[in-house]
Design a protein around this motif. Structure first.
Motif, PDB file in Angstrom:
ATOM      1  N   UNK A 116       0.840  -1.192   0.000  1.00 38.51           N
ATOM      2  CA  UNK A 116       0.000   0.000   0.000  1.00 38.51           C
ATOM      3  C   UNK A 116       0.875   1.242   0.000  1.00 38.51           C
ATOM      4  N   UNK A 117       0.347   2.297  -0.590  1.00 38.99           N
ATOM      5  CA  UNK A 117       1.036   3.586  -0.621  1.00 38.99           C
ATOM      6  C   UNK A 117       0.347   4.546   0.335  1.00 38.99           C
ATOM      7  N   UNK A 118       1.168   5.296   1.079  1.00 41.66           N
ATOM      8  CA  UNK A 118       0.645   6.331   1.970  1.00 41.66           C
ATOM      9  C   UNK A 118       1.296   7.648   1.605  1.00 41.66           C
ATOM     10  N   UNK A 119       0.479   8.642   1.379  1.00 45.03           N
ATOM     11  CA  UNK A 119       0.962   9.938   0.926  1.00 45.03           C
ATOM     12  C   UNK A 119       1.002  10.916   2.090  1.00 45.03           C
ATOM     13  N   UNK A 120       2.103  11.634   2.204  1.00 45.94           N
ATOM     14  CA  UNK A 120       2.262  12.680   3.207  1.00 45.94           C
ATOM     15  C   UNK A 120       2.336  14.016   2.486  1.00 45.94           C
ATOM     16  N   UNK A 132      -4.575   1.112  -0.876  1.00 44.31           N
ATOM     17  CA  UNK A 132      -4.369  -0.258  -0.434  1.00 44.31           C
ATOM     18  C   UNK A 132      -5.380  -1.156  -1.165  1.00 44.31           C
ATOM     19  N   UNK A 133      -4.901  -2.042  -2.068  1.00 47.66           N
ATOM     20  CA  UNK A 133      -3.508  -2.447  -2.232  1.00 47.66           C
ATOM     21  C   UNK A 133      -3.178  -2.466  -3.709  1.00 47.66           C
ATOM     22  N   UNK A 134      -1.845  -2.410  -4.009  1.00 51.37           N
ATOM     23  CA  UNK A 134      -1.324  -2.534  -5.363  1.00 51.37           C
ATOM     24  C   UNK A 134      -0.242  -3.605  -5.350  1.00 51.37           C
ATOM     25  N   UNK A 135       0.120  -4.077  -6.544  1.00 53.36           N
ATOM     26  CA  UNK A 135       1.293  -4.942  -6.595  1.00 53.36           C
ATOM     27  C   UNK A 135       2.524  -4.128  -6.196  1.00 53.36           C
ATOM     28  N   UNK A 136       3.553  -4.810  -5.733  1.00 52.18           N
ATOM     29  CA  UNK A 136       4.769  -4.109  -5.307  1.00 52.18           C
ATOM     30  C   UNK A 136       5.365  -3.324  -6.466  1.00 52.18           C
ATOM     31  N   UNK A 137       5.354  -3.915  -7.655  1.00 55.54           N
ATOM     32  CA  UNK A 137       5.923  -3.240  -8.829  1.00 55.54           C
ATOM     33  C   UNK A 137       5.122  -1.979  -9.161  1.00 55.54           C
ATOM     34  N   UNK A 138       3.786  -2.089  -9.168  1.00 58.07           N
ATOM     35  CA  UNK A 138       2.959  -0.932  -9.484  1.00 58.07           C
ATOM     36  C   UNK A 138       3.076   0.143  -8.403  1.00 58.07           C
ATOM     37  N   UNK A 139       3.140  -0.276  -7.148  1.00 59.71           N
ATOM     38  CA  UNK A 139       3.257   0.691  -6.060  1.00 59.71           C
ATOM     39  C   UNK A 139       4.575   1.452  -6.139  1.00 59.71           C
ATOM     40  N   UNK A 140       5.671   0.725  -6.396  1.00 56.75           N
ATOM     41  CA  UNK A 140       6.978   1.384  -6.500  1.00 56.75           C
ATOM     42  C   UNK A 140       7.015   2.332  -7.697  1.00 56.75           C
ATOM     43  N   UNK A 141       6.441   1.897  -8.832  1.00 56.13           N
ATOM     44  CA  UNK A 141       6.434   2.756 -10.015  1.00 56.13           C
ATOM     45  C   UNK A 141       5.584   4.007  -9.786  1.00 56.13           C
ATOM     46  N   UNK A 142       4.416   3.844  -9.142  1.00 53.68           N
ATOM     47  CA  UNK A 142       3.566   5.000  -8.872  1.00 53.68           C
ATOM     48  C   UNK A 142       4.233   5.952  -7.889  1.00 53.68           C
ATOM     49  N   UNK A 164      -2.667   3.559 -23.958  1.00 56.89           N
ATOM     50  CA  UNK A 164      -1.282   3.290 -23.562  1.00 56.89           C
ATOM     51  C   UNK A 164      -1.134   3.341 -22.052  1.00 56.89           C
ATOM     52  N   UNK A 165      -0.300   2.471 -21.558  1.00 60.06           N
ATOM     53  CA  UNK A 165       0.033   2.469 -20.139  1.00 60.06           C
ATOM     54  C   UNK A 165       1.163   3.449 -19.906  1.00 60.06           C
ATOM     55  N   UNK A 166       1.188   4.148 -18.740  1.00 59.05           N
ATOM     56  CA  UNK A 166       2.310   5.039 -18.450  1.00 59.05           C
ATOM     57  C   UNK A 166       3.591   4.253 -18.299  1.00 59.05           C
ATOM     58  N   UNK A 167       4.655   4.818 -18.781  1.00 61.00           N
ATOM     59  CA  UNK A 167       5.939   4.142 -18.754  1.00 61.00           C
ATOM     60  C   UNK A 167       6.412   3.970 -17.319  1.00 61.00           C
ATOM     61  N   UNK A 168       6.838   2.774 -16.967  1.00 58.88           N
ATOM     62  CA  UNK A 168       7.328   2.491 -15.621  1.00 58.88           C
ATOM     63  C   UNK A 168       8.798   2.873 -15.546  1.00 58.88           C
ATOM     64  N   UNK A 169       9.177   3.799 -14.637  1.00 58.18           N
ATOM     65  CA  UNK A 169      10.578   4.200 -14.573  1.00 58.18           C
ATOM     66  C   UNK A 169      11.451   3.072 -14.059  1.00 58.18           C
ATOM     67  N   UNK A 170      12.678   3.053 -14.523  1.00 56.56           N
ATOM     68  CA  UNK A 170      13.617   2.043 -14.046  1.00 56.56           C
ATOM     69  C   UNK A 170      13.987   2.335 -12.608  1.00 56.56           C
ATOM     70  N   UNK A 171      14.202   1.302 -11.788  1.00 51.74           N
ATOM     71  CA  UNK A 171      14.568   1.538 -10.401  1.00 51.74           C
ATOM     72  C   UNK A 171      15.912   2.248 -10.312  1.00 51.74           C
ATOM     73  N   UNK A 172      15.998   3.303  -9.486  1.00 53.74           N
ATOM     74  CA  UNK A 172      17.248   4.068  -9.413  1.00 53.74           C
ATOM     75  C   UNK A 172      18.337   3.285  -8.696  1.00 53.74           C
ATOM     76  N   UNK A 173      19.584   3.559  -9.059  1.00 55.67           N
ATOM     77  CA  UNK A 173      20.722   2.971  -8.368  1.00 55.67           C
ATOM     78  C   UNK A 173      20.903   3.699  -7.036  1.00 55.67           C
ATOM     79  N   UNK A 174      21.038   2.956  -5.979  1.00 57.11           N
ATOM     80  CA  UNK A 174      21.139   3.533  -4.645  1.00 57.11           C
ATOM     81  C   UNK A 174      22.548   3.357  -4.103  1.00 57.11           C
ATOM     82  N   UNK A 175      22.916   4.280  -3.221  1.00 59.72           N
ATOM     83  CA  UNK A 175      24.205   4.179  -2.521  1.00 59.72           C
ATOM     84  C   UNK A 175      23.925   3.793  -1.073  1.00 59.72           C
ATOM     85  N   UNK A 176      24.224   2.553  -0.672  1.00 57.85           N
ATOM     86  CA  UNK A 176      23.950   2.142   0.711  1.00 57.85           C
ATOM     87  C   UNK A 176      24.743   2.996   1.705  1.00 57.85           C
ATOM     88  N   UNK A 177      24.084   3.351   2.799  1.00 55.48           N
ATOM     89  CA  UNK A 177      24.713   4.134   3.852  1.00 55.48           C
ATOM     90  C   UNK A 177      24.981   3.323   5.110  1.00 55.48           C
TER      91      UNK A 177
END
Length: 447
Positions: A116-120, A132-142, A164-177
């Motif tokens: 689920x997504x929660x907006x602040x 609540x609820x979406x697939x993990x892929x759809x939730x992350x893309x949204x 047409x479906x909106x283009x799903x962005x590629x997951x960003x590369x993260x720098x672990x802290x």
């Protein structure tokens, strides 16, 4: 001048088809818990099961109707959500007000591969429009799409047609802290007053049970309820902070992930961080441990929680780790170089034992204040986040010629220079107001 082409509305979308099942399962669990064992003994197992079945069918049907009448879609820079059957409700959330989007996965959602997504949003007293609820892929893309739109990124504003479906962005590369050791997390919660005094409470209960000739049901239930309440807090903290991880994405945002039975993934824009609070609990100090907390504008927290508008930065860690994370969140702020000056000696009348642990100070970037005897705390507030500065005097402070300076932020907490000399308090307030003005002007010039 040619007008910009209108943004086409994308089709209205529904939540995942399993959403009614998950909502219904939670409601059924509440209903069963509300029906006491006394009810079971009075009506018998067959009638009790029939009542539960009828209520379960009703809950599922109600949840299914709610799912059929709920939809969402993005129109321009707004997220529009509609729901309701008899009373239709349409909400339009301007994405310019969006501060963060949290991806949350309760246990049932983990088992079914949903989230689920929660907006602040700015000024929100509670979470806006949880999806609540979406697939993990759809939730992350949204989530990425909404955050990009909130940041006014032109590249994520394609025209979306009905086909047409909106283009799903590629997951960003993260720098672990940083990643918290679960072993340290468990030990830290054993080093709490609740865990330390639990054996004493158990011994007391056993002694009372042995000495008393008989115990009433109410006495037994109240005793175990009280002990469960004491033990529940450290257990809840372990479950919440399990496998706590921090990372930075390419856009400089802080990625926070944690949880065992309910996993959470938060994206914290660092320009929304209002305050960093460092806490040294008494029982942690022999190990050199501390925990860090962020106050973030727009984070409403849990209803009824004491952590509203605050978020974790470090559940448990040593000074070196805390120093690194503070530098990441507040660039240019070195935790080892934050010096403070104490209040005047006459403030000892107000703090006879803890006066030497109170202090306040200014650096080129932040305002620092510290306090506490058994549990010691330090607050670090960037000047650019200050909303107002107050000088407050209580009755005893007036007699002693003292005052407290409050540096208020949008995150709901204040930096406090407690019990300063009155002339020093007014001078400090004037400096804070001037530095806040200069810092905001510099931030506006950079943007």
């Amino acid at each position: 001048m040619t007008a910009a082409p209108p943004v086409q509305d994308e089709p209205r979308r529904r939540l995942h088809p399993l959403s009614p099942v998950l909502h219904g399962a939670k409601s059924i669990a509440v209903v069963v818990a509300a029906l006491s064992w006394q009810t079971l003994s009075q009506v018998g197992f067959e009638k009790f099961a029939l009542v539960v079945l009828v209520l379960a069918v009703g809950v599922v049907v109600f949840s299914l109707i709610g799912w059929l009448t709920t939809g969402y879609h993005v129109v321009g820079r707004e997220l529009r959500i509609s729901d309701g059957l008899l009373w239709r409700r349409n909400r339009a959330i301007p994405l310019e007000r969006l501060q963060a989007v949290e991806l949350r996965r309760p246990l049932l959602a983990q088992l079914t591969g949903l989230a689920e997504l929660r907006l602040e949003v700015v000024g929100g007293g509670k979470t806006e429009a949880p999806l609540a609820y979406l697939t993990v892929r759809d939730a992350a893309a949204l989530r990425e799409r909404l955050l990009a739109l909130a940041g006014r990124t032109p590249s994520v504003l394609p025209s979306v047609s009905n086909e047409a479906e909106p283009e799903v962005p590629a997951p960003p590369m993260e720098r672990p802290l940083f990643r918290v050791s679960n072993h340290d997390l468990l030990v830290s919660q054993l080093l709490t007053p609740q865990a330390i005094f639990l054996p004493i409470g158990l011994a007391f209960v056993i002694m009372q049970f042995v000495l008393e000739a008989e115990w009433t049901f109410i006495g037994i239930a109240s005793t175990f309820t009280a002990m469960a309440g004491v033990l529940l807090q450290p257990i809840r903290r372990v479950l919440q902070d399990w496998d706590f991880r921090l990372a930075r994405d390419p856009e400089g945002r802080l990625m926070v992930r944690y949880g065992l039975l309910e996993t959470r993934s938060q994206v914290v824009p660092l320009h929304r961080v209002q305050t960093v609070t460092i806490t040294w609990p008494l029982l942690w100090r022999p190990r050199g441990w501390m925990h860090l907390r962020l106050d973030v504008a727009g984070f409403a927290g849990e209803p009824g929680s004491d952590s509203k508008r605050s978020d974790r930065l470090l559940p448990v860690g040593d000074f070196a780790t805390a120093r690194t994370l503070v530098w990441e969140v507040l660039p240019g702020t070195d935790l080892a170089q934050l010096a403070t000056s104490p209040p005047p000696a006459r403030a000892r009348w107000l703090h006879p034992f803890a006066l030497r642990y109170y202090g306040a100070g200014l650096t080129p970037e932040v305002f620092i204040s510290r306090w506490g005897l058994l549990t010691r705390e330090m607050s670090v507030v960037p000047y650019a986040r200050l909303q107002s500065v107050r000088v407050v005097q209580g009755p005893l402070q007036r007699r002693l010629g003292l005052a407290t300076v409050y540096a208020d932020t949008a995150g709901g907490r204040s930096g406090q220079a407690r019990d300063r000399d009155l002339a020093e308090a007014w001078a400090l307030a004037e400096q804070l107001a001037e530095r806040a003005r200069l810092a905001r002007n510099a931030a506006s010039a950079r943007s």
